[in-house]
Design an enzyme around this catalytic site. Sequence first.
Site, PDB file in Angstrom:
ATOM      1  N   SER A 153       7.747   4.124  -0.753  1.00 19.99           N
ATOM      2  CA  SER A 153       6.892   4.595   0.343  1.00 19.99           C
ATOM      3  C   SER A 153       7.732   5.157   1.485  1.00 19.99           C
ATOM      4  CB  SER A 153       6.031   3.440   0.859  1.00 19.99           C
ATOM      5  OG  SER A 153       5.297   2.884  -0.206  1.00 19.99           O
ATOM      6  N   ARG A 154       8.940   4.662   1.632  1.00 13.64           N
ATOM      7  CA  ARG A 154       9.776   5.098   2.755  1.00 13.64           C
ATOM      8  C   ARG A 154      10.475   6.427   2.489  1.00 13.64           C
ATOM      9  NH1 ARG A 154      10.738  -0.859   3.556  1.00 13.64           N
ATOM     10  NH2 ARG A 154       9.915  -1.331   5.622  1.00 13.64           N
TER      11      ARG A 154
ATOM     12  N   GLY B 136       8.525  -5.181  -8.880  1.00 14.93           N
ATOM     13  CA  GLY B 136       9.361  -4.081  -9.336  1.00 14.93           C
ATOM     14  C   GLY B 136      10.840  -4.441  -9.310  1.00 14.93           C
TER      15      GLY B 136
ATOM     16  N   HIS C 260       4.099   1.562  -8.026  1.00 16.17           N
ATOM     17  CA  HIS C 260       3.081   0.509  -7.919  1.00 16.17           C
ATOM     18  C   HIS C 260       2.149   0.541  -9.136  1.00 16.17           C
ATOM     19  CE1 HIS C 260       3.914   1.383  -3.513  1.00 16.17           C
ATOM     20  NE2 HIS C 260       4.115   0.091  -3.560  1.00 16.17           N
TER      21      HIS C 260
ATOM     22  N   GLY D 171       0.807  -1.218   0.000  1.00 14.10           N
ATOM     23  CA  GLY D 171       0.000   0.000   0.000  1.00 14.10           C
ATOM     24  C   GLY D 171       0.838   1.264   0.000  1.00 14.10           C
TER      25      GLY D 171
ATOM     26  N   LYS E  55      12.949  -2.370  -8.708  1.00 12.97           N
ATOM     27  CA  LYS E  55      13.517  -1.566  -7.618  1.00 12.97           C
ATOM     28  C   LYS E  55      13.971  -2.466  -6.477  1.00 12.97           C
ATOM     29  CE  LYS E  55      12.759   0.747  -3.870  1.00 12.97           C
ATOM     30  NZ  LYS E  55      11.757   0.512  -2.856  1.00 12.97           N
TER      31      LYS E  55
HETATM   32  P1  AMP Z   1       5.892  -2.458  -1.675  1.00  7.51           P
HETATM   33  O1  AMP Z   1       4.538  -1.857  -1.527  1.00  7.51           O
HETATM   34  O2  AMP Z   1       6.991  -1.536  -1.303  1.00  7.51           O
HETATM   35  O3  AMP Z   1       6.003  -3.803  -1.019  1.00  7.51           O
HETATM   36  O4  AMP Z   1       6.094  -2.725  -3.221  1.00  7.51           O
HETATM   37  C1  AMP Z   1       5.168  -3.482  -3.947  1.00  7.51           C
HETATM   38  C2  AMP Z   1       5.711  -3.736  -5.328  1.00  7.51           C
HETATM   39  O5  AMP Z   1       5.942  -2.479  -5.982  1.00  7.51           O
HETATM   40  C3  AMP Z   1       7.057  -4.471  -5.313  1.00  7.51           C
HETATM   41  O6  AMP Z   1       7.074  -5.412  -6.375  1.00  7.51           O
HETATM   42  C4  AMP Z   1       8.034  -3.359  -5.544  1.00  7.51           C
HETATM   43  O7  AMP Z   1       9.237  -3.777  -6.153  1.00  7.51           O
HETATM   44  C5  AMP Z   1       7.262  -2.473  -6.478  1.00  7.51           C
HETATM   45  N1  AMP Z   1       7.796  -1.095  -6.463  1.00  7.51           N
HETATM   46  C6  AMP Z   1       7.995  -0.312  -5.381  1.00  7.51           C
HETATM   47  N2  AMP Z   1       8.569   0.854  -5.742  1.00  7.51           N
HETATM   48  C7  AMP Z   1       8.734   0.801  -7.079  1.00  7.51           C
HETATM   49  C8  AMP Z   1       9.275   1.694  -8.051  1.00  7.51           C
HETATM   50  N3  AMP Z   1       9.763   2.898  -7.726  1.00  7.51           N
HETATM   51  N4  AMP Z   1       9.291   1.305  -9.347  1.00  7.51           N
HETATM   52  C9  AMP Z   1       8.800   0.089  -9.707  1.00  7.51           C
HETATM   53  N5  AMP Z   1       8.275  -0.792  -8.836  1.00  7.51           N
HETATM   54  C10 AMP Z   1       8.244  -0.452  -7.541  1.00  7.51           C
END
Ligand code: AMP
Length: 280
Positions: free
Chosen positions: A188-189, A149, A37, A31, A151
């Site tokens: 998000s951080r 991602g 995302h 989220g 990332k």
């Molecule tokens: P998270 O909500 O941080 O667990 O991320 C959920 C998904 O979004 C994961 O597959 C991440 O790698 C992807 N994601 C987060 N930040 C980015 C970004 N800047 N570019 C592409 N994908 C991202």
Amino acid sequence: MDTAQSIDALRHGVRQARHDGRRIAFVPTMGNLHAGHLALVARAREVADYTVVSIFVNPFQFGEGEDFLTYPRTVEADCVQLEQSGVDLLFLPEAEAIYPEGPARCTRIEVPELGDVLCGAFRPTFFRGVATVVGILFNAVAPDVALFGEKDYQQLILIRRMVRDLKMAIEVLGVPTIRERDGLAMSSRNRYLSEAQRRAAPSLYLTLCELRDTLRRGAPDRASVEAAGIKTLQARGLRPDYLVVRRAVDLGLPQADDKDVRILAAAWLGRARLIDNIAV
Ligand code: AMP
């Protein structure tokens, strides 16, 4: 967009879509959604006809003293964005739906080696938590394709490995990193950064770009590139956990004839731990 909070409701929605002959894509998230995302969602809609997104801040992947309690939660705004992005089903479970008896008593998934190096060396229980929750979600959704991602590059490779080892019939697609205009990878951080730290934060990506160019010009050797990178990050005010050059496919040490190589780094800026990586 339908919303499911229980595993049963989730399965019901997906079953219906599958019955209609649709190809199912799945995007797991924690989220606090941003353009990174949404790029996963957009790609999901290109490669499938029914898109499931989950929002779950997974307690099992946070270590002692990490930011589980303060992790940004913006579910209402997230729902609006997902609705506008054409998501079909949002899975929004409470922790009890995922871990009825708590994470500590749940069957878990460990990915040896890949889960222990780089980020895994600094966050020893992190990838166990990630693999376990993604395994549970994969079983519950049973998608044809799942999107992650680049990332979080180590996470992407680790999930691919888990899927291969456990013979899950799921295609894992990586999506390129979405960045702010100044190069900082969206995360998000990033909101943990003060104004001054936010101005310094793009230097992580800048450093990776410089090292990539050095390697492309035919750099001396991997170890000296890594050492120079660590020094540069420190000089730019970051506290690196690691900066390494690795084989892209499995994060092993690159051999002379390896073409597909990546630079990966994690560094602290105040209380924010930034990670980033770049293809060479
Ligand atoms: P998270 O909500 O941080 O667990 O991320 C959920 C998904 O979004 C994961 O597959 C991440 O790698 C992807 N994601 C987060 N930040 C980015 C970004 N800047 N570019 C592409 N994908 C991202």
